[in-house]
Write a protein that holds these residues in place. Structure first.
Motif: not given
Length: 554
Positions: A46-62
């Motif tokens: 598995d491979i994930f690309f995670i974007i940091k939304e702000d100081e406390v949350s992140e979102r999986i974009t791929y």
């Protein structure tokens, strides 16, 4: 050694396969391609690309696990001191709200903090994965190249976004813009410029020669072509010359033109801007014309005012002179009238003396009667002249009082009836007014009625009737004197109240007339704040109508 060689080959394969974003529609597609290639080369599950939304949350974009894309994740290890390394090994990562990673899985975390990208890449093997010098080399090469490409792609996309914004502004401004680029011999032109120059090509980049030809044709249609050509010649002689507020005038439009050189280290050219100011220009022109017309009208008005002032001064001078002449006339009338009054009285006296001395016979009596009649006529004329002069000079004293109007009229009719009896004329009084009293000057009113009734008798034939009809309307008393006499013509009615005016009708029994009676009547009626009108038709009698206010009745 074999392990290191293997991963170097894998790293080389990654570098060869990786391409720029030009091969993809957007950054996401480019990023997805890189991650898929890395998954293939590393053999991770598995491979994930995670974007940091702000100081406390992140979102999986791929993720190759499609159901996880777009969800939020918690990567508690980000606060661990070991994350300061370029990549790190961890046994478990919490993604979403479920621990989907199994025991003894291998995780490699690669932080990315490059320009617009803030996040991480996470590779997961469902079994132990050997970390070695070769894997270190592979990931170092991949991440270094990845960061370089991300920077390059960011710049490419930024430039493309800037170009799109530039084109949006370039084509949406109200001014016509043309940029002649001498560096690469091209010309940029926006939609507004194409419209005014009549260019139907969809290309925004054209040859400077083509643009120059269109501008020449456009210029030749200008009303001030010679002026434009002269200025343009001076402009092209000096490449650094700048001009603003340059007017190109056409039959139905006017453009304000600006031209300035654009010179930088890598670019050299000239920017032209055409701004349509037709509405303002023609409005100002109309305003200027209106101002000229207004000024001309104002000058004419000033001349007229000066002329009117001069005429007023002249009229005032003439009025003053007329006043002086009128005073001289009144004085002369008074003197002459008084001087004439005495001889006529003496003539009458001597005629009476002659009658008393001896009886008169035949022609003697006729002569004496004629003398008496002529002298009486002269005295009446003098009396009327003195009266009208006194009224005009307001030397008569008005003495108003409340009178019983019905009794007053009955008494006046009784006096006039003695004269009317000589011609067998009957005077009738019809009193239908709601007012029994009137506030007036009785002497003025008596003279008015005496004149009007006497005229009715004088100009009526024998055995006719005269009617005094009294009514009231809207706080006014209306007295009408109607006869069955000869009547008046339309011309008579136009000159009715003028002094010494002889009318078409003649006294029916040879009675005398001075021509001043109706003038005196009108002046006296006006002294009493009343009005007098006349209704008459030739051959059908005459009616005089008097109206007086009753508001002052006590």
């Amino acid at each position: 050694m074999e392990d290191l060689v293997y991963w170097k080959e894998q790293a080389l394969d990654f570098l060869i396969q990786i391409k720029t974003v030009y091969d993809f529609q957007n950054v996401d597609a480019f990023r997805r391609n890189l991650l898929l290639r890395m998954k293939e080369l590393t053999g991770c599950d598995d491979i994930f690309f995670i974007i940091k939304e702000d100081e406390v949350s992140e979102r999986i974009t791929y993720s190759n696990c499609a159901h996880l894309e777009g969800t939020f994740t918690e990567t508690s290890f980000l606060k661990d001191p070991s994350t300061l390394k370029q990549y790190a090994y961890h046994e478990k990562v919490k993604v979403g709200r479920s621990h989907f990673l199994k025991e003894n899985t291998t995780v490699i975390y690669i932080p990315l903090f490059e320009l617009h990208v803030k996040g991480s890449i996470i590779l997961v093997w469902n079994s132990p994965f050997q970390i070695s010098e070769g894997t270190d080399y592979f990931f170092n090469v991949c991440i270094t190249r990845l960061k370089e490409v991300l920077k390059l792609n960011y710049m490419i996309f930024s430039l493309e976004e800037l170009r799109i914004k530039f084109n949006a502004v370039f084509h949406s401004v109200s001014q016509a813009l043309i940029f002649i680029d001498e560096t690469d011999n091209t010309a940029w032109i926006n939609s507004k410029a194409k419209e005014i120059l009549g260019i139907y090509s969809e290309n925004e980049v054209l040859s400077p020669i083509v643009i120059s030809e269109y501008m020449r044709m456009f210029r030749e249609n200008a009303i001030n072509e010679n002026e434009i050509t002269a200025i343009a010649t001076e402009l092209f002689k000096d490449p650094e010359k700048e001009i603003n507020n340059w007017l190109w005038k056409f039959k139905n439009s006017v453009f304000k033109v600006s031209s300035k050189p654009i010179i930088t280290e890598r670019k050299k050219g000239r920017l032209w801007m055409f701004e349509d100011i037709s509405e303002i220009y023609f409005a100002n022109q109309r305003l200027a014309e209106n101002n000229e017309e207004f000024k001309a009208a104002n000058d004419h008005l000033s001349e007229q005012n000066a002329l009117i002032l001069f005429q007023n001064e002249e009229i005032q001078f003439k009025n003053n002179r007329l006043e002086e002449i009128n005073q001289e006339k009144n004085g002369l009338i008074n003197i002459v009238s008084h001087d004439l009054k005495s001889p006529f009285q003496q003539i009458q006296g001597m005629a009476q003396v002659i009658e008393m001395i001896a009886p008169l016979e035949g022609d003697q009596k006729v002569f004496i009667d004629n003398i008496k009649a002529v002298s009486k006529k002269g005295l009446n004329l003098v009396k009327d002249i003195l009266d009208i002069s006194a009224i005009e000079q307001q030397k008569t004293n008005k003495q108003e009082e409340v009178i019983d109007l019905q009794k007053f009229l009955a008494k006046e009719i009784k006096i006039c009836q003695t004269v009317a009896d000589k011609k067998n004329i009957k005077i009738h009084l019809i009193y239908e007014s709601q007012y029994s009293e009137l506030y007036t000057d009785p002497e003025f009113l008596r003279r008015i009625l005496d004149n009007l009734i006497s005229n009715a008798v004088k100009f009526s034939y024998t055995e006719k009737n005269i009617y005094l009809h009294v009514t009231s309307k809207n706080d006014k008393v209306i007295i009408s004197i109607k006869d069955e006499g000869q009547g008046m013509t339309e011309l008579d009615k136009q000159h009715l109240f003028e002094k010494f005016k002889k009318l078409s009708a003649r006294p029916t029994a040879g009675e005398s007339s001075t021509g001043l009676g109706l003038s005196i009547v009108k002046l006296l009626v006006e002294q009493l704040n009343g009005t007098i009108t006349c209704e008459s038709e030739w051959g059908h009698g005459t009616t005089f109508i008097l109206e007086f206010n009753t508001t002052e009745v006590e």
